[in-house]
Every structure is written in structure tokens, then in C-alpha cells.
Design an enzyme around this catalytic site. Structure first.
Site, PDB file in Angstrom:
ATOM      1  N   THR A   1       0.819  -1.218   0.000  1.00  0.00           N
ATOM      2  CA  THR A   1       0.000   0.000   0.000  1.00  0.00           C
ATOM      3  C   THR A   1       0.852   1.267   0.000  1.00  0.00           C
ATOM      4  OG1 THR A   1      -1.430   1.295   1.486  1.00  0.00           O
ATOM      5  CG2 THR A   1      -0.138  -0.410   2.519  1.00  0.00           C
ATOM      6  N   ASP A   2       0.281   2.354  -0.519  1.00  0.00           N
ATOM      7  CA  ASP A   2       0.980   3.653  -0.471  1.00  0.00           C
ATOM      8  C   ASP A   2       1.141   4.151   0.961  1.00  0.00           C
ATOM      9  OD1 ASP A   2      -1.681   4.401   0.033  1.00  0.00           O
ATOM     10  OD2 ASP A   2      -1.733   5.987  -1.487  1.00  0.00           O
ATOM     11  N   GLU A   3       0.386   3.536   1.900  1.00  0.00           N
ATOM     12  CA  GLU A   3       0.457   4.025   3.276  1.00  0.00           C
ATOM     13  C   GLU A   3       1.799   3.731   3.928  1.00  0.00           C
ATOM     14  OE1 GLU A   3      -3.097   3.643   5.568  1.00  0.00           O
ATOM     15  OE2 GLU A   3      -4.337   3.528   3.766  1.00  0.00           O
TER      16      GLU A   3
ATOM     17  N   TYR B   1      -1.524  -0.377  11.088  1.00  0.00           N
ATOM     18  CA  TYR B   1      -1.769  -1.047   9.799  1.00  0.00           C
ATOM     19  C   TYR B   1      -0.574  -0.881   8.864  1.00  0.00           C
ATOM     20  CZ  TYR B   1      -3.348  -1.413   4.927  1.00  0.00           C
ATOM     21  OH  TYR B   1      -3.436  -1.709   3.583  1.00  0.00           O
TER      22      TYR B   1
ATOM     23  N   LYS C   1       2.262  -3.596   7.323  1.00  0.00           N
ATOM     24  CA  LYS C   1       2.476  -3.830   5.889  1.00  0.00           C
ATOM     25  C   LYS C   1       3.945  -3.548   5.519  1.00  0.00           C
ATOM     26  CE  LYS C   1      -0.309  -4.619   3.126  1.00  0.00           C
ATOM     27  NZ  LYS C   1      -0.809  -5.932   2.614  1.00  0.00           N
TER      28      LYS C   1
HETATM   29  P1  NAD Z   1     -10.209  -6.782   2.526  1.00  0.00           P
HETATM   30  O1  NAD Z   1     -10.174  -6.475   3.983  1.00  0.00           O
HETATM   31  O2  NAD Z   1     -11.430  -6.499   1.722  1.00  0.00           O
HETATM   32  O3  NAD Z   1      -9.864  -8.337   2.291  1.00  0.00           O
HETATM   33  C1  NAD Z   1      -8.844  -9.012   2.993  1.00  0.00           C
HETATM   34  C2  NAD Z   1      -9.064 -10.501   2.754  1.00  0.00           C
HETATM   35  O4  NAD Z   1      -7.999 -11.207   3.430  1.00  0.00           O
HETATM   36  C3  NAD Z   1     -10.373 -11.027   3.342  1.00  0.00           C
HETATM   37  O5  NAD Z   1     -11.009 -11.874   2.407  1.00  0.00           O
HETATM   38  C4  NAD Z   1      -9.934 -11.803   4.581  1.00  0.00           C
HETATM   39  O6  NAD Z   1     -10.805 -12.887   4.894  1.00  0.00           O
HETATM   40  C5  NAD Z   1      -8.555 -12.284   4.155  1.00  0.00           C
HETATM   41  N1  NAD Z   1      -7.646 -12.568   5.285  1.00  0.00           N
HETATM   42  C6  NAD Z   1      -7.358 -11.769   6.338  1.00  0.00           C
HETATM   43  N2  NAD Z   1      -6.468 -12.375   7.149  1.00  0.00           N
HETATM   44  C7  NAD Z   1      -6.190 -13.583   6.587  1.00  0.00           C
HETATM   45  C8  NAD Z   1      -5.344 -14.658   6.947  1.00  0.00           C
HETATM   46  N3  NAD Z   1      -4.616 -14.628   8.074  1.00  0.00           N
HETATM   47  N4  NAD Z   1      -5.278 -15.732   6.136  1.00  0.00           N
HETATM   48  C9  NAD Z   1      -6.026 -15.786   4.990  1.00  0.00           C
HETATM   49  N5  NAD Z   1      -6.857 -14.809   4.619  1.00  0.00           N
HETATM   50  C10 NAD Z   1      -6.934 -13.712   5.404  1.00  0.00           C
HETATM   51  O7  NAD Z   1      -8.938  -6.028   1.922  1.00  0.00           O
HETATM   52  P2  NAD Z   1      -8.713  -5.339   0.519  1.00  0.00           P
HETATM   53  O8  NAD Z   1      -9.159  -3.932   0.603  1.00  0.00           O
HETATM   54  O9  NAD Z   1      -9.201  -6.216  -0.557  1.00  0.00           O
HETATM   55  O10 NAD Z   1      -7.110  -5.329   0.484  1.00  0.00           O
HETATM   56  C11 NAD Z   1      -6.391  -6.417  -0.080  1.00  0.00           C
HETATM   57  C12 NAD Z   1      -4.907  -6.131   0.033  1.00  0.00           C
HETATM   58  O11 NAD Z   1      -4.616  -4.910  -0.652  1.00  0.00           O
HETATM   59  C13 NAD Z   1      -4.414  -5.948   1.459  1.00  0.00           C
HETATM   60  O12 NAD Z   1      -3.158  -6.580   1.570  1.00  0.00           O
HETATM   61  C14 NAD Z   1      -4.293  -4.442   1.625  1.00  0.00           C
HETATM   62  O13 NAD Z   1      -3.273  -4.131   2.550  1.00  0.00           O
HETATM   63  C15 NAD Z   1      -3.924  -4.031   0.215  1.00  0.00           C
HETATM   64  N6  NAD Z   1      -4.338  -2.673  -0.188  1.00  0.00           N
HETATM   65  C16 NAD Z   1      -5.620  -2.240   0.017  1.00  0.00           C
HETATM   66  C17 NAD Z   1      -5.998  -0.955  -0.420  1.00  0.00           C
HETATM   67  C18 NAD Z   1      -7.413  -0.444  -0.247  1.00  0.00           C
HETATM   68  O14 NAD Z   1      -7.656   0.749  -0.502  1.00  0.00           O
HETATM   69  N7  NAD Z   1      -8.379  -1.257   0.145  1.00  0.00           N
HETATM   70  C19 NAD Z   1      -5.051  -0.128  -1.027  1.00  0.00           C
HETATM   71  C20 NAD Z   1      -3.738  -0.610  -1.218  1.00  0.00           C
HETATM   72  C21 NAD Z   1      -3.395  -1.883  -0.807  1.00  0.00           C
HETATM   73  P1  TYD Z   2     -10.249   4.846   4.679  1.00  0.00           P
HETATM   74  O1  TYD Z   2     -11.265   4.471   3.649  1.00  0.00           O
HETATM   75  O2  TYD Z   2     -10.347   4.230   6.045  1.00  0.00           O
HETATM   76  O3  TYD Z   2      -8.831   4.563   4.017  1.00  0.00           O
HETATM   77  P2  TYD Z   2      -7.330   4.945   4.564  1.00  0.00           P
HETATM   78  O4  TYD Z   2      -7.394   5.270   5.983  1.00  0.00           O
HETATM   79  O5  TYD Z   2      -6.632   3.662   4.305  1.00  0.00           O
HETATM   80  O6  TYD Z   2      -6.884   6.083   3.699  1.00  0.00           O
HETATM   81  O7  TYD Z   2     -10.268   6.412   4.857  1.00  0.00           O
HETATM   82  C1  TYD Z   2     -10.051   7.291   3.767  1.00  0.00           C
HETATM   83  C2  TYD Z   2     -10.012   8.692   4.327  1.00  0.00           C
HETATM   84  O8  TYD Z   2     -11.325   9.012   4.833  1.00  0.00           O
HETATM   85  C3  TYD Z   2      -9.047   8.829   5.487  1.00  0.00           C
HETATM   86  O9  TYD Z   2      -8.434  10.125   5.430  1.00  0.00           O
HETATM   87  C4  TYD Z   2      -9.947   8.762   6.711  1.00  0.00           C
HETATM   88  C5  TYD Z   2     -11.269   9.355   6.228  1.00  0.00           C
HETATM   89  N1  TYD Z   2     -12.472   8.781   6.886  1.00  0.00           N
HETATM   90  C6  TYD Z   2     -13.400   9.640   7.501  1.00  0.00           C
HETATM   91  O10 TYD Z   2     -13.245  10.863   7.487  1.00  0.00           O
HETATM   92  N2  TYD Z   2     -14.475   9.078   8.126  1.00  0.00           N
HETATM   93  C7  TYD Z   2     -14.690   7.740   8.168  1.00  0.00           C
HETATM   94  O11 TYD Z   2     -15.695   7.282   8.759  1.00  0.00           O
HETATM   95  C8  TYD Z   2     -13.753   6.884   7.494  1.00  0.00           C
HETATM   96  C9  TYD Z   2     -13.937   5.386   7.496  1.00  0.00           C
HETATM   97  C10 TYD Z   2     -12.652   7.456   6.871  1.00  0.00           C
END
Ligand code: NAD
Ligand code: TYD
Length: 342
Positions: free
Chosen positions: A126-128, A151, A155
Site C-alpha cells: 500500500t501507499d500508506e 496497519y 504492511k
Molecule cells: P479486505 O479487507 O477487503 O480483504 C482481505 C481478505 O484477506 C479477506 O477476504 C480476509 O478474509 C482475508 N484474510 C485476512 N487475514 C487472513 C489470513 N490470516 N489468512 C487468509 N486470509 C486472510 O482487503 P482489501 O481492501 O481487498 O485489500 C487487499 C490487500 O490490498 C491488502 O493486503 C491491503 O493491505 C492491500 N491494499 C488495500 C488498499 C485499499 O484501498 N483497500 C489499497 C492498497 C493496498
Molecule cells: P479509509 O477508507 O479508512 O482509508 P485509509 O485510511 O486507508 O486512507 O479512509 C479514507 C479517508 O477518509 C481517510 O483520510 C480517513 C477518512 N475517513 C473519515 O473521514 N471518516 C470515516 O468514517 C472513514 C472510514 C474514513
């Protein structure tokens, strides 16, 4: 590559990747290993459940036996790891689960995959991990990782382990760092699906602090294609940023959602801020573009179609917004909303 293990494939981005791979690569077998935590959902994979080249196994990446069995049984040659606890707010309240799945789990998965003699291991990051980015600046892949939340620290820890397996054991690894992703099938705790589904019901939208924080927004199909591009064409040992190159402030995204749903601005509540809240993420992704990837969806259109998807697919999200979700809502928002109203 023939037998690809997709860990965390029942989540939001992992399931989009699986649906894409099944549609575009009938020559590949896709095996999903997922623990089915609160965020994992087999409804995300309904579209592929009857495909001959798809298999689902419930299991934990932090369990040596779960990993070893699936790697051997399906003769896995490639691993794409999405499995993670993914919500920053939950990591502030309950960090242990993040270290367990996101860091220890990656250690176990890397080790078992290496012992099984796989080819490529792609870690979805992630970019985070870059931490807060100053106004006007953009993160590139060689910038230092300066994570600020449990988090993002978990990562970043995983990324360092991936590096160690490459250097120590010669594993072929690639890392992708995606930005804030949105689209269908996203668990309604993240900003966009949470605010869309709450606004549909005319409920208050708890915007943290002044809402001036900025994120780069990336449509889920573009993110999944970026991961596939890095998997097939990425150079071993490299990191690839994946960005939508659309930066917006939370308050702007919130009002766009309200406008699309024709809901009043009075639903917005400015609630006490997230602890350690990163103000801004922004990346350049020239390295991935050089491999032939580009973002295909513009934010306005993708946001509109995402809003429509949640309007048309209540069957998917209404059942989720009960039980576990309600407990989460109470813990995270009850006091914040009370403070805002008071
Ligand atoms: P999500 O929370 O929707 O899905 C995570 C999945 O992982 C779920 O299906 C969960 O059951 C499974 N999981 C969790 N722990 C596990 C374990 N110990 N063993 C097997 N399965 C497990 O997440 P997402 O938003 O789809 O993110 C997927 C990946 O992309 C993550 O690694 C996250 O860090 C990364 N990512 C997410 C975002 C975003 O904006 N959502 C952005 C950049 C990177
Ligand atoms: P989020 O979707 O949790 O992603 P991330 O924290 O990974 O960027 O949040 C996106 C942005 O929105 C973040 O700056 C936090 C803000 N946010 C709120 O203001 N209220 C909320 O209830 C949530 C979930 C996020």
C-alpha cells in the site's frame, strides 16, 4: 506460471483480481486461500464459483499446515498475497490481528512458499507505507518507508520480510503499492462504501476532523490490472506503485457522493479526528506505466458507477451491515457522533 495461489482472494481487491484472471486467462488455474474473516465474503466470488479453473480453500496464511497443504495439493508455482487486515481504524483499536496476519502471516507464507519451490511471489502492499506526504510532493518507489499507523507498520514489516526472502533465499519477488481503492464489493467500513450506504439510508456521515485530508483514488479494476501487469512483466525484486493519479480531499469525495445520491449536505458531521491521521498520500507510478499499464477509469465516472452499484446491489451489503458491523459502528462512531452533535 500455471497454478496461481491467491491468498485473501475473497476480499475486495483480491476478488476483483480473481474475477479478472478467470475471465482473461482460462489457461491458468486460480486457487484462493482465504480465512474468511469479517471482511472475506464468498459472495464476492459468486461470478466464478462454477468455473473449472477456480478452487476455493478456507485457510490461514499464518498457519504453516494450511499453507503447506494448499501449496502441495495444487502444485502452486506462483503466489499473489492479498490476505491482510486492511482497515486503519481497526488497527488503532486492535493492532494484534494486524501483526498476526499482515506480518507474521507473510513470514509463514513466504517460508512455506519458498520450501515448496515456487516461482514468483507477489506481495500486495500500500501507499500508506510511505507515510504522510508533504503538499506538492509525490512518493516514488525508492523513497523510504515511514509508516505511521499500526496497519501501515504491519504492511511495511511484510515488505521487509519479502526483501529478506529474496536476498537470503533467492525467492523471485515483486511488491506492488496501491493507493486508496474503491469500487463494487468493498466492505462498508472504508470511506466510500461506508458513506454511500449510510447516505442511501439518510444517516449521518462522520467525516474525521476538517475533512481536508487527501488521498489518491484508484478504481478497483485498474488496481487489479496493475497487479497482474507487475506479476507478468515486473522485474524481480522491484517495487511498483499503482496510483489513480486523482488526488481529492475527503470533504470533496463526500460531497460528490451526496450529489450523486441527491442527498443533503446536512448529513455531514465533522467528528473528532482519527489518531495519527496521515494528511496526504500521493504517488507517481511511471515505473508501472513503463511496463504498459495505465489507468483506464476516470474518477468521476468510476465514482458514479460505484454509487450505482451499491444502489442496485443492496442484497450484497444490507446483510453485512448487521451483527459484527453494528458492533464496529458502535465502538468507532457512537462517541464521535455524540461529540459532534453535542
Ligand atoms: P479486505 O479487507 O477487503 O480483504 C482481505 C481478505 O484477506 C479477506 O477476504 C480476509 O478474509 C482475508 N484474510 C485476512 N487475514 C487472513 C489470513 N490470516 N489468512 C487468509 N486470509 C486472510 O482487503 P482489501 O481492501 O481487498 O485489500 C487487499 C490487500 O490490498 C491488502 O493486503 C491491503 O493491505 C492491500 N491494499 C488495500 C488498499 C485499499 O484501498 N483497500 C489499497 C492498497 C493496498
Ligand atoms: P479509509 O477508507 O479508512 O482509508 P485509509 O485510511 O486507508 O486512507 O479512509 C479514507 C479517508 O477518509 C481517510 O483520510 C480517513 C477518512 N475517513 C473519515 O473521514 N471518516 C470515516 O468514517 C472513514 C472510514 C474514513
Amino acid at each position: 506460471m500455471k497454478n496461481i495461489l491467491v491468498t485473501g482472494g475473497a476480499g475486495f481487491i483480491g476478488s476483483a483480481f480473481v474475477r479478472q484472471m478467470i475471465a482473461r486467462h482460462p489457461e491458468l488455474n486460480i486457487i484462493v486461500l482465504d480465512l474468511l474473516t469479517y471482511a472475506g465474503n464468498l459472495n464476492n466470488l459468486l461470478a466464478v464459483s462454477d468455473e473449472p479453473n477456480y478452487r476455493f480453500v478456507q485457510g490461514d496464511i499464518a498457519s504453516r499446515s494450511d499453507c503447506a497443504v494448499v501449496l502441495k495439493e495444487y502444485a502452486i508455482d506462483t503466489v499473489v498475497n492479498f490476505a491482510a487486515e486492511s482497515h486503519v481504524d481497526r488497527s488503532i483499536l486492535e493492532p494484534d490481528a494486524f501483526i498476526r496476519s499482515n506480518t507474521l502471516g507473510v513470514n509463514v507464507l513466504l517460508d512455506e512458499a519458498c520450501r515448496a519451490g515456487i516461482g514468483r511471489f507477489l506481495q500486495v502492499s500500500t501507499d500508506e507505507v510511505y507515510g504522510d506526504v508533504a503538499p506538492g510532493a509525490f512518493s516514488v518507489e525508492d523513497d523510504p518507508m515511514l509508516p505511521n499507523s499500526p496497519y501501515s507498520a504491519s504492511k511495511a514489516g511484510a515488505e521487509l520480510l519479502v526483501r529478506a526472502w529474496r536476498v537470503t533465499h533467492g525467492l523471485d519477488t515483486v511488491i506492488t503499492r496501491g493507493s486508496n481503492t474503491f469500487g463494487p464489493y468493498q466492505y462498508p467500513e472504508k470511506l466510500m462504501p461506508f458513506f454511500i450506504t449510510e447516505a442511501i439510508d439518510g444517516r449521518p456521515l462522520p467525516l474525521y476532523g476538517d475533512g481536508q485530508q487527501q488521498r489518491d483514488w484508484l478504481y478497483v479494476d485498474d488496481h487489479a490490472r496493475g497487479i497482474a501487469c507487475a506479476l507478468f512483466h515486473g522485474e524481480s525484486g522491484r517495487v511498483y506503485n499503482i496510483a489513480g493519479e486523482h488526488q481529492a480531499r475527503n470533504v470533496e469525495v463526500t460531497h460528490q457522493i451526496l450529489d450523486l445520491l441527491e442527498r443533503p449536505a446536512s448529513l455531514v458531521r465533522h467528528v473528532p479526528d482519527r489518531e495519527g491521521h496521515d494528511l496526504r498520500y500521493a504517488m507517481r507510478c511511471e515505473r508501472l506505466k513503463a511496463l504498459g499499464w495505465q489507468c483506464e477509469h476516470n474518477f468521476e465516472e468510476a465514482a458514479a458507477s460505484t454509487v450505482r452499484w451499491y444502489q442496485e446491489n443492496e442484497w450484497w451489503w444490507r446483510p453485512i451491515k448487521s451483527g459484527d458491523w453494528r458492533d464496529w459502528y458502535q465502538r468507532q462512531y457512537a462517541d464521535r457522533l455524540a461529540a459532534a452533535d453535542g
